[in-house]
Design an enzyme around this catalytic site. Structure first.
Site, PDB file in Angstrom:
ATOM      1  N   ARG A 157      99.226 -13.084 100.453  1.00 19.27           N
ATOM      2  CA  ARG A 157      99.971 -12.060 101.081  1.00 19.27           C
ATOM      3  C   ARG A 157     100.697 -11.116 100.568  1.00 19.27           C
ATOM      4  NH1 ARG A 157     103.992 -13.996 103.129  1.00 19.27           N
ATOM      5  NH2 ARG A 157     103.771 -16.168 102.079  1.00 19.27           N
ATOM      6  N   LYS A 166      99.973 -15.489 109.471  1.00 22.14           N
ATOM      7  CA  LYS A 166     101.456 -15.354 109.175  1.00 22.14           C
ATOM      8  C   LYS A 166     102.065 -14.391 110.160  1.00 22.14           C
ATOM      9  CE  LYS A 166     102.721 -18.828 106.503  1.00 22.14           C
ATOM     10  NZ  LYS A 166     101.734 -19.663 106.167  1.00 22.14           N
ATOM     11  N   HIS A 174     108.250 -23.907 110.008  1.00 24.43           N
ATOM     12  CA  HIS A 174     107.121 -23.898 108.879  1.00 24.43           C
ATOM     13  C   HIS A 174     107.120 -25.260 108.327  1.00 24.43           C
ATOM     14  CE1 HIS A 174     105.295 -22.229 104.870  1.00 24.43           C
ATOM     15  NE2 HIS A 174     104.591 -22.190 105.763  1.00 24.43           N
ATOM     16  N   SER A 216     105.062 -23.092 100.104  1.00 27.87           N
ATOM     17  CA  SER A 216     103.645 -23.011  99.761  1.00 27.87           C
ATOM     18  C   SER A 216     103.623 -23.932  98.364  1.00 27.87           C
ATOM     19  CB  SER A 216     103.286 -21.522  99.365  1.00 27.87           C
ATOM     20  OG  SER A 216     101.815 -21.565  99.094  1.00 27.87           O
ATOM     21  N   LYS A 226     102.259 -29.532 102.231  1.00 24.44           N
ATOM     22  CA  LYS A 226     102.348 -29.468 103.789  1.00 24.44           C
ATOM     23  C   LYS A 226     100.528 -29.975 104.239  1.00 24.44           C
ATOM     24  CE  LYS A 226     103.763 -25.558 104.685  1.00 24.44           C
ATOM     25  NZ  LYS A 226     103.816 -25.145 103.162  1.00 24.44           N
ATOM     26  N   THR A 227      99.673 -29.285 103.791  1.00 21.16           N
ATOM     27  CA  THR A 227      98.285 -29.277 104.279  1.00 21.16           C
ATOM     28  C   THR A 227      97.814 -30.805 103.836  1.00 21.16           C
ATOM     29  OG1 THR A 227      98.284 -26.959 104.728  1.00 21.16           O
ATOM     30  CG2 THR A 227      96.182 -28.385 104.412  1.00 21.16           C
ATOM     31  N   ASP A 231     100.607 -26.333 109.433  1.00 20.56           N
ATOM     32  CA  ASP A 231     101.601 -25.319 109.026  1.00 20.56           C
ATOM     33  C   ASP A 231     102.691 -24.501 109.762  1.00 20.56           C
ATOM     34  OD1 ASP A 231     101.849 -23.650 106.516  1.00 20.56           O
ATOM     35  OD2 ASP A 231     101.500 -22.030 107.749  1.00 20.56           O
ATOM     36  N   ARG A 240      90.972 -20.534  99.103  1.00 22.21           N
ATOM     37  CA  ARG A 240      91.388 -21.153 100.496  1.00 22.21           C
ATOM     38  C   ARG A 240      90.028 -21.515 101.346  1.00 22.21           C
ATOM     39  NH1 ARG A 240      97.043 -22.117 102.311  1.00 22.21           N
ATOM     40  NH2 ARG A 240      98.287 -21.008 100.529  1.00 22.21           N
TER      41      ARG A 240
HETATM   42  P1  ATP Z   1     100.839 -23.105 102.081  1.00 22.05           P
HETATM   43  O1  ATP Z   1     102.002 -23.280 102.767  1.00 22.05           O
HETATM   44  O2  ATP Z   1     100.592 -22.244 101.231  1.00 22.05           O
HETATM   45  O3  ATP Z   1      99.722 -23.830 102.927  1.00 22.05           O
HETATM   46  P2  ATP Z   1     100.895 -26.294 101.445  1.00 22.05           P
HETATM   47  O4  ATP Z   1     102.549 -26.656 101.463  1.00 22.05           O
HETATM   48  O5  ATP Z   1     100.148 -26.630 102.611  1.00 22.05           O
HETATM   49  O6  ATP Z   1     100.882 -24.754 100.916  1.00 22.05           O
HETATM   50  P3  ATP Z   1      98.956 -27.659 100.095  1.00 22.05           P
HETATM   51  O7  ATP Z   1      97.951 -26.823 100.318  1.00 22.05           O
HETATM   52  O8  ATP Z   1      99.407 -29.107 100.577  1.00 22.05           O
HETATM   53  O9  ATP Z   1     100.547 -26.863 100.156  1.00 22.05           O
HETATM   54  O10 ATP Z   1      98.964 -27.643  98.359  1.00 22.05           O
HETATM   55  C1  ATP Z   1      99.375 -28.942  97.535  1.00 22.05           C
HETATM   56  C2  ATP Z   1      98.779 -28.660  96.242  1.00 22.05           C
HETATM   57  O11 ATP Z   1      98.941 -29.521  95.588  1.00 22.05           O
HETATM   58  C3  ATP Z   1      97.309 -29.283  96.702  1.00 22.05           C
HETATM   59  O12 ATP Z   1      96.362 -28.258  95.916  1.00 22.05           O
HETATM   60  C4  ATP Z   1      97.115 -30.808  96.079  1.00 22.05           C
HETATM   61  O13 ATP Z   1      95.868 -31.126  95.781  1.00 22.05           O
HETATM   62  C5  ATP Z   1      98.030 -30.614  94.895  1.00 22.05           C
HETATM   63  N1  ATP Z   1      98.999 -31.736  94.593  1.00 22.05           N
HETATM   64  C6  ATP Z   1      98.921 -32.503  93.187  1.00 22.05           C
HETATM   65  N2  ATP Z   1      99.700 -33.434  93.093  1.00 22.05           N
HETATM   66  C7  ATP Z   1     100.231 -33.489  94.558  1.00 22.05           C
HETATM   67  C8  ATP Z   1     101.308 -34.436  95.149  1.00 22.05           C
HETATM   68  N3  ATP Z   1     101.724 -35.405  94.441  1.00 22.05           N
HETATM   69  N4  ATP Z   1     101.629 -33.957  96.233  1.00 22.05           N
HETATM   70  C9  ATP Z   1     100.919 -33.285  97.091  1.00 22.05           C
HETATM   71  N5  ATP Z   1     100.109 -32.409  96.726  1.00 22.05           N
HETATM   72  C10 ATP Z   1      99.642 -32.544  95.501  1.00 22.05           C
HETATM   73 MN    MN Z   2      99.203 -25.387 103.880  1.00 27.22          MN
END
Ligand code: ATP
Ligand code: MN
Length: 543
Positions: A71, A212, A232, A250, A254-255, A269, A334
């Protein structure tokens, strides 16, 4: 020649004709080349035929989003008008835009698109029908339209006959604004008009701008018009109907953490919290692919199949196998896919009032405990602070942590003042007695450079323990600086990692780093202090 499977898909959708009258009203003038509501099969096939993308060895569509692989917050604008002037919290993320420029850009975009091949899709946001937003998206390529199929809620065919869209997204990556005359900062832009109920996106092919954009709208409409707290966060539900929500900026998890094979996924999300439910705004997930592995993230790995849209990845040389470790195009690789690609996804995506809230932070300073319990005051303090720390590269190629404080864990998407969301959450925490946890998915054993990221398996075990009540009857100790309560034991996790100070070889270095981070929290909170009550102020770290 078309494959028979696609011919079949074609015949399924031939009954759908493009809503020409209403497209005319919008200002489009030519309709011979409008593809309306195509299936994922058709869109994938067209993208490949046009040379926009290729299939990998599991049948997903791979595309490049072009110059923009993320973004562009500096180029996101909101039209300042009678509706928004005194309601929107104008700041670095809510940048005012004159209506005359919006109208001019819209006009130019429609001229640019008229006569071209277009992909039009009608879809919804909000799983709760009472809050449903009807959206029409206009794209200039099939894969952007596939993104919308994956990410928004898919109407049934019968609902399309009289589909009157309330909001429009007009997205044209090939249309470039002229900053000298269009009021933009650069040639790319995302402009929201709440009065004209339209989002204009140009000059960028990054699909996330569309999702978004709608999120931003809902963050305005739901709290002000419907009394619904928009968040969020990701959400999932246990067999007993216990909902958990996971806030975080980010990259905090979360995901990843909401895709738990032992729980039903609600969404990854964007959610709304009504007086008795939590509902997803979206119909799909948008997962990071960097270092994705079947072993660590089976659910997401298996979602990379026909219908999924994978952005900005490359193949292992000489194969059609995605090299998930490669950052050749971007680190922000992604994949988007419909919720149903995750086994156990809840349908419709509506859960009950949360029993547990997790604030996820990826603390690259290695200071915050991997899991801790928050009082109501601490919860509000953390929510308003919205802390995480990224690993930022410097010119010399040295990397070091850089903190981000983003109110409500989502400042770039929040049109209202953070206090409005915080007040709503505070009331809900009080009313529902929900447990609030802070989970550090970031560094342990030292800051970035010395320590290492918390093992995903341990983070999952800590969250599972909290969800199953296994942390209800263990002893806790207070963090000496931040005050949150740290369990001294947790099933599936070595006890010595639960207190972050234990994991640092150099205790004095830990204390200094904790003090440094506490100072950053206190400094960041100064702008909110006047609006915060005693209980919240008392939750500040002790310097
Ligand atoms: P966005 O808002 O950008 O979608 P998000 O909060 O959904 O971000 P995730 O896509 O879940 O974030 O990214 C977390 C990343 O960190 C993943 O690539 C995951 O493999 C990695 N990771 C490594 N260690 C951990 C951990 N202990 N807990 C969570 N994620 C981890
Ligand atoms: Mn996510």
């Amino acid at each position: 020649m078309r494959k028979p499977k696609l011919l079949h898909a074609m015949s399924v959708t031939t009954s759908l004709t493009a809503p020409v009258d209403s497209l005319k009203k919008l200002g489009l003038t030519s309709f011979e080349n409008v593809h309306y509501q195509l299936s994922p099969d058709q869109l994938t096939e067209q993208a490949v035929q046009r040379g926009d993308g290729v299939l990998n060895d599991t049948g997903a569509l791979l595309i490049n989003t072009g110059k923009y692989t993320g973004r562009s917050p500096k180029d996101k604008f909101t039209v300042k008008d009678a509706l928004t002037e005194n309601t929107v919290h104008w700041n670095d993320f809510n940048i005012p835009f004159e209506e005359k420029y919006f109208l001019q850009l819209k006009e130019k975009m429609l001229v640019h698109l008229s006569g071209e091949e277009l992909w039009v899709r009608d879809c919804y946001a909000c799983a709760e029908e009472a809050y449903r937003l009807k959206i029409r998206v206009i794209n200039e390529n099939p894969w952007s339209n596939l993104f919308c199929y994956n990410m928004f809620i898919r109407p049934e065919e019968k609902d399309l006959e009289n589909f009157e869209p309330e909001w429009h997204i007009i997205q044209a990556p090939s249309f470039k604004a002229d900053p000298a005359v269009d009021g933009t900062r650069a040639e790319n832009f995302a402009v929201i008009s709440f009065i004209h109920k339209t989002i204009l996106i140009g000059g960028t092919g990054y699909t996330g701008e569309m999702k978004k954009g709608i999120f931003t709208i809902l963050n305005f409409v739901l709290p002000t018009k419907a009394g619904v707290l928009s968040m969020h966060c990701s959400a999932n539900m246990g067999d007993a109907g216990d909902t958990a929500i996971f806030f975080g900026l980010s990259g905090t998890g979360k995901t990843t953490l909401s895709a738990d094979p032992n729980r039903r996924l609600i969404g990854d999300d964007e959610h709304g919290w009504t007086k008795d439910s939590v509902f997803n705004f979206e119909g799909g997930c948008y997962a990071k692919c960097i270092d994705l592995s079947e072993e660590k993230e089976r659910e997401i790995f298996n979602a990379i199949r026909p219908g999924a849209l994978v952005e900005n990845v490359t193949f292992i040389e000489g194969t059609k196998t995605i090299d998930f470790s490669s950052k050749k195009i971007t680190e922000n690789t992604r994949v988007s896919y419909p919720l149903s690609f995750i086994s156990n996804a809840l349908e419709p995506s509506i859960g009950k009032t949360p029993k547990n809230i997790f604030f996820l932070t990826c603390d690259a300073y290695g200071v915050l405990p991997p899991i801790s319990k928050l009082t109501a005051g601490q919860a509000m303090y953390q929510f308003i602070s919205g802390y995480t720390a990224k690993v930022a590269g410097t010119e010399a190629g040295v990397t070091e942590p850089k903190s981000t404080f983003s109110a409500c864990f989502g400042a770039p998407f929040l049109p209202l003042h953070p206090a409005q969301y915080a007040e709503m959450l505070g009331k809900k925490i009080e009313e529902t007695k929900v447990h609030v946890w802070l989970v550090n998915t970031g560094w342990s054993g030292g800051a970035y450079g010395t320590g290492h990221r918390m093992k995903l398996g341990y983070t999952r075990a800590m969250i599972t323990a909290a969800l199953e009540g296994k942390l209800d009857n263990v002893n806790y100790e207070a963090h000496p600086v931040f005050g949150m309560m740290m369990p001294v034991e947790c099933p599936g996790v070595p006890a010595e990692i639960l207190n972050p100070r234990n994991t640092w070889a150099d205790k004095a270095a830990y204390d200094a780093m904790a003090k440094n981070l506490a100072g950053q929290f206190v400094h960041n909170f100064e702008k909110y202090a006047s609006g915060a009550n005693e209980e919240i102020l008392a939750a500040a770290p002790k310097l």
